[in-house]
Each structure stands twice: as C-alpha cells, then as structure tokens.
Design a protein around this motif. Structure first.
Motif: not given
Length: 137
Positions: A69, A81-82, A115, A117-119, A122-124
């Motif tokens: 992100d 954010k992405a 798409e 989220s890998e929260t 902190k990645q998408h």
C-alpha cells in the motif's frame, strides 16, 4: 496424472519470463514460499483443487499479484491505500503472458480477477483465478 505441484510448476514456468520479472520489484513464488515480511511486488502461485484418477482432470489455480500500500491523503488525513496504478500495470502484464501461453495437452483459461486487501501487512493483491481442463497425463 498431474498433481497440484505439477500445475504450480507449469504456471511458474509460464510466468518466470523477463516480461513479468521486469514488471515486478520482487519475485515469483510457488505455494506459500513468499517471505512473510515481503514488501516487494511479488507473485504467488497455488492450486486449490485438482481432480484425480480420471481424465480430463479439472483444476483451479490462483495467481496473486502483491503490491505494498502507499500513503494517500483523504480529507486531510494520511492513510495507506492500494497502489492501484502498480496493481493494474503488473496485472496487465501477467494476464497478457497467461493468455498468450500454450501448453500441449493442457487447456486453461482466466476465469476471474479481483482485488483484495491484506490489511495485516498493509498490502493489496490481485487474485487471478485460472481454470484447467487437463486432457493428458
């Protein structure tokens, strides 16, 4: 009969080309070999189902494109954010290479793309789902 390991290796060989490698800052991994703390632009490959003991074998594989992100200011607040620009660019390269690939005795097609989220890190990532129809051993 093919195994999920065989399918992962086939997809790895398709994607392990300069066109794809030049598009990412990281690497391409089979299964869960991607380092847990990687913040690189990586690609992972896994096969989630594969019929056995009869032909045609039917399989489903995932190709995941990870991008960290990036900071973005929304209503005066900075947040992560992405990075949609990088996700879109890398996904375009990967889809192009996959769609151009021909593997004798095997038929696969891009079934879906989304798409996610890998929260916690902190990645998408973009998930590209492949469906397989394997006609030969």
């Amino acid at each position: 009969m093919k195994t999920s390991f065989d399918i992962n290796t086939i997809v790895f060989r398709i994607l392990n080309v300069q066109t794809v490698k030049n598009a990412i800052s990281g690497d391409i991994y089979k299964g869960d070999d991607r380092p847990d703390d990687s913040m690189d632009e990586d690609i992972t490959i896994n096969t989630i189902s594969l019929t056995q003991d009869f032909l045609p074998q039917i399989a489903t594989s995932n190709v995941n494109v990870y991008v960290a992100d990036k900071p973005k200011t929304i209503k005066g607040k900075s947040m992560l954010k992405a990075d949609s620009v990088r996700l879109k660019a890398i996904t375009g390269v990967v889809l192009s290479v996959l769609r151009a690939a021909k593997v004798p005795g095997l038929l696969f097609k891009v079934e879906a793309q989304s798409e996610l989220s890998e929260t916690n890190v902190k990645q998408h990532f973009v998930n590209i789902r492949l469906s397989w129809n394997i006609q030969s051993e």
